[in-house]
Motif scaffolding. Structure first.
Motif, PDB file in Angstrom:
ATOM      1  N   ILE A   1       7.520  -1.964   4.693  1.00  0.00           N
ATOM      2  CA  ILE A   1       7.363  -1.047   5.824  1.00  0.00           C
ATOM      3  C   ILE A   1       8.567  -0.122   5.938  1.00  0.00           C
ATOM      4  O   ILE A   1       8.437   1.076   6.210  1.00  0.00           O
ATOM      5  CB  ILE A   1       7.136  -1.836   7.127  1.00  0.00           C
ATOM      6  CG1 ILE A   1       5.781  -2.544   7.074  1.00  0.00           C
ATOM      7  CG2 ILE A   1       7.220  -0.921   8.343  1.00  0.00           C
ATOM      8  CD1 ILE A   1       5.552  -3.509   8.222  1.00  0.00           C
ATOM      9  N   GLU A   2       9.756  -0.660   5.709  1.00  0.00           N
ATOM     10  CA  GLU A   2      10.967   0.161   5.741  1.00  0.00           C
ATOM     11  C   GLU A   2      10.927   1.214   4.634  1.00  0.00           C
ATOM     12  O   GLU A   2      11.331   2.361   4.838  1.00  0.00           O
ATOM     13  CB  GLU A   2      12.212  -0.721   5.586  1.00  0.00           C
ATOM     14  CG  GLU A   2      12.562  -1.535   6.812  1.00  0.00           C
ATOM     15  CD  GLU A   2      12.961  -0.654   7.987  1.00  0.00           C
ATOM     16  OE1 GLU A   2      13.564   0.416   7.762  1.00  0.00           O
ATOM     17  OE2 GLU A   2      12.639  -1.015   9.130  1.00  0.00           O
ATOM     18  N   LEU A   3      10.448   0.825   3.462  1.00  0.00           N
ATOM     19  CA  LEU A   3      10.301   1.774   2.354  1.00  0.00           C
ATOM     20  C   LEU A   3       9.325   2.885   2.737  1.00  0.00           C
ATOM     21  O   LEU A   3       9.593   4.072   2.517  1.00  0.00           O
ATOM     22  CB  LEU A   3       9.794   1.045   1.109  1.00  0.00           C
ATOM     23  CG  LEU A   3       9.599   1.919  -0.139  1.00  0.00           C
ATOM     24  CD1 LEU A   3      10.932   2.140  -0.839  1.00  0.00           C
ATOM     25  CD2 LEU A   3       8.615   1.282  -1.108  1.00  0.00           C
ATOM     26  N   ALA A   4       8.186   2.493   3.339  1.00  0.00           N
ATOM     27  CA  ALA A   4       7.186   3.477   3.749  1.00  0.00           C
ATOM     28  C   ALA A   4       7.746   4.435   4.784  1.00  0.00           C
ATOM     29  O   ALA A   4       7.483   5.645   4.749  1.00  0.00           O
ATOM     30  CB  ALA A   4       5.954   2.765   4.296  1.00  0.00           C
ATOM     31  N   SER A   5       8.535   3.913   5.710  1.00  0.00           N
ATOM     32  CA  SER A   5       9.121   4.749   6.750  1.00  0.00           C
ATOM     33  C   SER A   5      10.155   5.709   6.184  1.00  0.00           C
ATOM     34  O   SER A   5      10.212   6.875   6.585  1.00  0.00           O
ATOM     35  CB  SER A   5       9.776   3.851   7.819  1.00  0.00           C
ATOM     36  OG  SER A   5      10.422   4.623   8.802  1.00  0.00           O
ATOM     37  N   SER A   6      10.932   5.252   5.214  1.00  0.00           N
ATOM     38  CA  SER A   6      11.988   6.087   4.644  1.00  0.00           C
ATOM     39  C   SER A   6      11.449   7.197   3.765  1.00  0.00           C
ATOM     40  O   SER A   6      12.024   8.284   3.704  1.00  0.00           O
ATOM     41  CB  SER A   6      12.954   5.218   3.819  1.00  0.00           C
ATOM     42  OG  SER A   6      13.621   4.290   4.642  1.00  0.00           O
ATOM     43  N   PHE A   7      10.320   6.938   3.084  1.00  0.00           N
ATOM     44  CA  PHE A   7       9.802   7.907   2.119  1.00  0.00           C
ATOM     45  C   PHE A   7       8.443   8.485   2.498  1.00  0.00           C
ATOM     46  O   PHE A   7       7.904   9.321   1.765  1.00  0.00           O
ATOM     47  CB  PHE A   7       9.730   7.269   0.731  1.00  0.00           C
ATOM     48  CG  PHE A   7      11.073   6.906   0.163  1.00  0.00           C
ATOM     49  CD1 PHE A   7      11.837   7.852  -0.501  1.00  0.00           C
ATOM     50  CD2 PHE A   7      11.589   5.633   0.318  1.00  0.00           C
ATOM     51  CE1 PHE A   7      13.079   7.533  -1.016  1.00  0.00           C
ATOM     52  CE2 PHE A   7      12.841   5.292  -0.189  1.00  0.00           C
ATOM     53  CZ  PHE A   7      13.592   6.250  -0.855  1.00  0.00           C
ATOM     54  N   GLY A   8       7.885   8.044   3.611  1.00  0.00           N
ATOM     55  CA  GLY A   8       6.625   8.611   4.074  1.00  0.00           C
ATOM     56  C   GLY A   8       5.391   8.096   3.371  1.00  0.00           C
ATOM     57  O   GLY A   8       4.339   8.754   3.395  1.00  0.00           O
ATOM     58  N   TYR A   9       5.448   6.903   2.763  1.00  0.00           N
ATOM     59  CA  TYR A   9       4.312   6.382   2.019  1.00  0.00           C
ATOM     60  C   TYR A   9       3.249   5.814   2.954  1.00  0.00           C
ATOM     61  O   TYR A   9       3.531   5.375   4.064  1.00  0.00           O
ATOM     62  CB  TYR A   9       4.757   5.290   1.048  1.00  0.00           C
ATOM     63  CG  TYR A   9       5.743   5.751   0.001  1.00  0.00           C
ATOM     64  CD1 TYR A   9       5.702   7.045  -0.512  1.00  0.00           C
ATOM     65  CD2 TYR A   9       6.729   4.894  -0.493  1.00  0.00           C
ATOM     66  CE1 TYR A   9       6.600   7.470  -1.467  1.00  0.00           C
ATOM     67  CE2 TYR A   9       7.633   5.306  -1.457  1.00  0.00           C
ATOM     68  CZ  TYR A   9       7.574   6.598  -1.933  1.00  0.00           C
ATOM     69  OH  TYR A   9       8.467   7.022  -2.883  1.00  0.00           O
ATOM     70  N   SER A  10       2.019   5.823   2.456  1.00  0.00           N
ATOM     71  CA  SER A  10       0.908   5.216   3.182  1.00  0.00           C
ATOM     72  C   SER A  10      -0.068   4.642   2.166  1.00  0.00           C
ATOM     73  O   SER A  10       0.168   4.716   0.959  1.00  0.00           O
ATOM     74  CB  SER A  10       0.217   6.257   4.075  1.00  0.00           C
ATOM     75  OG  SER A  10      -0.259   7.345   3.293  1.00  0.00           O
ATOM     76  N   GLY A  11      -1.172   4.071   2.655  1.00  0.00           N
ATOM     77  CA  GLY A  11      -2.140   3.464   1.740  1.00  0.00           C
ATOM     78  C   GLY A  11      -1.680   2.086   1.292  1.00  0.00           C
ATOM     79  O   GLY A  11      -1.118   1.315   2.076  1.00  0.00           O
ATOM     80  N   ASN A  12      -1.893   1.759   0.038  1.00  0.00           N
ATOM     81  CA  ASN A  12      -1.504   0.467  -0.516  1.00  0.00           C
ATOM     82  C   ASN A  12      -0.003   0.484  -0.800  1.00  0.00           C
ATOM     83  O   ASN A  12       0.450   1.079  -1.781  1.00  0.00           O
ATOM     84  CB  ASN A  12      -2.293   0.202  -1.802  1.00  0.00           C
ATOM     85  CG  ASN A  12      -2.099  -1.209  -2.327  1.00  0.00           C
ATOM     86  OD1 ASN A  12      -0.990  -1.736  -2.321  1.00  0.00           O
ATOM     87  ND2 ASN A  12      -3.182  -1.819  -2.793  1.00  0.00           N
ATOM     88  N   LEU A  13       0.773  -0.173   0.053  1.00  0.00           N
ATOM     89  CA  LEU A  13       2.230  -0.095  -0.069  1.00  0.00           C
ATOM     90  C   LEU A  13       2.754  -0.875  -1.269  1.00  0.00           C
ATOM     91  O   LEU A  13       3.836  -0.559  -1.784  1.00  0.00           O
ATOM     92  CB  LEU A  13       2.898  -0.595   1.219  1.00  0.00           C
ATOM     93  CG  LEU A  13       2.674   0.253   2.476  1.00  0.00           C
ATOM     94  CD1 LEU A  13       3.598  -0.204   3.595  1.00  0.00           C
ATOM     95  CD2 LEU A  13       2.877   1.739   2.199  1.00  0.00           C
ATOM     96  N   TRP A  14       2.014  -1.865  -1.723  1.00  0.00           N
ATOM     97  CA  TRP A  14       2.419  -2.568  -2.941  1.00  0.00           C
ATOM     98  C   TRP A  14       2.332  -1.624  -4.129  1.00  0.00           C
ATOM     99  O   TRP A  14       3.255  -1.530  -4.928  1.00  0.00           O
ATOM    100  CB  TRP A  14       1.532  -3.797  -3.147  1.00  0.00           C
ATOM    101  CG  TRP A  14       1.687  -4.494  -4.475  1.00  0.00           C
ATOM    102  CD1 TRP A  14       0.734  -4.648  -5.431  1.00  0.00           C
ATOM    103  CD2 TRP A  14       2.861  -5.144  -4.976  1.00  0.00           C
ATOM    104  NE1 TRP A  14       1.217  -5.344  -6.511  1.00  0.00           N
ATOM    105  CE2 TRP A  14       2.540  -5.666  -6.259  1.00  0.00           C
ATOM    106  CE3 TRP A  14       4.154  -5.332  -4.499  1.00  0.00           C
ATOM    107  CZ2 TRP A  14       3.450  -6.363  -7.047  1.00  0.00           C
ATOM    108  CZ3 TRP A  14       5.079  -6.033  -5.282  1.00  0.00           C
ATOM    109  CH2 TRP A  14       4.729  -6.533  -6.530  1.00  0.00           C
ATOM    110  N   HIS A  15       1.256  -0.872  -4.220  1.00  0.00           N
ATOM    111  CA  HIS A  15       1.119   0.112  -5.290  1.00  0.00           C
ATOM    112  C   HIS A  15       2.144   1.239  -5.136  1.00  0.00           C
ATOM    113  O   HIS A  15       2.722   1.700  -6.123  1.00  0.00           O
ATOM    114  CB  HIS A  15      -0.292   0.700  -5.280  1.00  0.00           C
ATOM    115  CG  HIS A  15      -1.334  -0.250  -5.771  1.00  0.00           C
ATOM    116  ND1 HIS A  15      -2.687   0.043  -5.746  1.00  0.00           N
ATOM    117  CD2 HIS A  15      -1.227  -1.497  -6.305  1.00  0.00           C
ATOM    118  CE1 HIS A  15      -3.366  -0.978  -6.237  1.00  0.00           C
ATOM    119  NE2 HIS A  15      -2.505  -1.933  -6.571  1.00  0.00           N
TER     120      HIS A  15
END
Length: 431
Positions: A53-67
């Motif tokens: 979740i921290e990675l997604a927040s820092s880089f704006g990722y969404s969808g399958n966060l493992w991928h």
């Protein structure tokens, strides 16, 4: 998960998410692991989810966060294969076999059944991590252009039929966008804590050469020199000098945006960092990009000696400046080292006063191309104002516009493109 068997894409010790998920998978398979029981496995899983979740927040990722996480690794891992492929695309040699070996492992990790892992640990409530919806208003600044490219690659890799197709997709990404910070970002700054580090600038102004009204001759000279640089032809370090607010810095930013997709990158450096120039050049000289080292508002007082570092780097040191590095500077002064009439009187006491004078003007001579940006005449200033007003659809009668602009410039810095732009911003904010 066999990430320990990676050859080319050897991962650093701080890849905690991958290590954690791998340990959980080993525990569930009954293999040797540091996890002792299911409670411990769930604790490790929750920490891994927090890190995703921290990675997604820092880089704006969404969808399958493992991928997204695995794609993030592939897009940023600078190694013998990825750096060879950047800009040029597929390469020959046995490194392809090693890369394919690693892609088989990455494909296995992409295909890992995360839902089964969550089910066996009775953690189905964490399945949101596989269809995550991000919030772009978190306050964290990230490069949306980079985010979109990695998300697009993630979606493609998720649908790859086999490792060969997987490898082709990753290779095409390196060819189109590069790898690591230099591949994914346009502009950089230099930071010096314990070591010299080149850091991406994630939020930059999207200025284009066409945004600069007038100065067609100056822009043409800058384009000509930059295109020669990109094509590997003889070219020169470039000094843009002239009056304040005439578009010198904007021209450099416009050059970056015009030629970024041809492998141009810019590293901004300040004069107190000139002692770090050799370290910066050492890091970038073997990359497949073309780097402009950018120095804004360059000038030196008579007591400042940093210009001596710059002189040695530009021309004069034993090591030849790499062919993929060029220096562009802007300044309000043509002669970059301040010189006064009192200095000339001081030279009378020297045996070789001409040598001292040459020392102060020699830095300018090391820029093979110098481009002068003068302040506009009144008519040119009015044309700039009218053109900018037209671009922003300001509904104001031309005579009134010019009259108000002339009043504005008298108390806001005089005739310059910057003053015209500030006046238009004022109108846009008040009408």
């Amino acid at each position: 998960m066999r990430y320990e068997e990676l050859i080319v894409y050897k991962l650093s010790d701080d890849e905690n998410i991958l290590f954690s998920i791998s340990e959980i998978a080993k525990f569930l398979d009954g293999s040797d692991t540091e996890i002792a029981n299911e409670g411990e496995a769930k604790a490790v899983l929750h920490q891994a989810m927090l890190d995703l979740i921290e990675l997604a927040s820092s880089f704006g990722y969404s969808g399958n966060l493992w991928h997204a996480y695995l794609t993030h690794i592939l897009a940023n891992n600078e190694n013998a294969y990825s750096t060879a492929c950047e800009i040029r695309g597929s390469v020959n040699g046995s490194v392809n076999d090693a890369a394919l070996h690693d892609m088989v492992i990455f494909k296995e990790m992409f295909d890992y059944d995360f839902n089964e892992l969550l089910s066996r640990l009775s953690a189905k409530e964490l399945s949101f991590i596989l269809d995550y919806t991000g919030d772009e208003n978190t306050g964290k600044v990230f490069n949306k252009r980079v985010r979109d490219r990695i998300v697009d690659l993630t979606n493609k890799l998720s649908n790859a039929a086999n490792a060969d197709e997987f490898k082709t997709m990753v290779t095409d990404f390196y060819k189109d966008f590069g790898v690591g910070k230099f591949g994914l970002h346009k502009a950089f700054r230099v930071e010096h804590d314990e070591n010299v580090e080149i850091v991406p600038i994630t939020n930059i102004a999207h200025v284009y050469l066409d945004d600069l009204v007038g100065y067609d001759i100056q822009k043409a000279k800058l384009i000509e020199n930059t295109e020669a640089f990109l094509e590997g032809k003889p070219c020169n370090n470039c000094l843009l000098y002239g009056d304040a607010g005439t578009g010198k810095s904007s021209s450099i930013k416009g050059i970056l945006n015009k030629y970024y997709d041809r492998g141009l990158r810019i590293i901004e450096i300040y004069k107190h960092q000139f002692k770090d120039l050799n370290a910066v050049i050492s890091e970038i000289k073997n990359r497949n990009y073309r780097f402009i080292i950018y120095m804004d508002d360059l000038s030196f007082e008579e007591f400042e000696v940093e210009y001596k570092y710059l002189k040695a780097v530009i021309e004069g040191g034993l090591e030849k400046k790499p062919s993929n590095v060029l220096i562009y500077a802007t300044s309000n002064r043509r002669h970059l080292v301040k010189e006064t009439f009192s200095d000339r009187n001081d030279y009378d006491d020297e045996l070789h006063k001409s040598d001292s004078m040459q020392e102060k003007i020699s830095l300018f001579a090391r820029f093979g191309v110098s481009i002068y940006f003068p302040s506009p005449e009144k008519k040119e200033f009015n044309n700039i104002v009218k053109e900018l007003a037209k671009r922003y659809d300001l509904n104001i009668e031309e005579n009134e516009l010019v009259l108000e602009a002339n009043k504005w410039e008298l108390s806001h810095g005089g005739l310059s493109g910057r003053t015209a732009s500030q006046f238009i911003d004022y109108l846009r904010g008040t009408r």
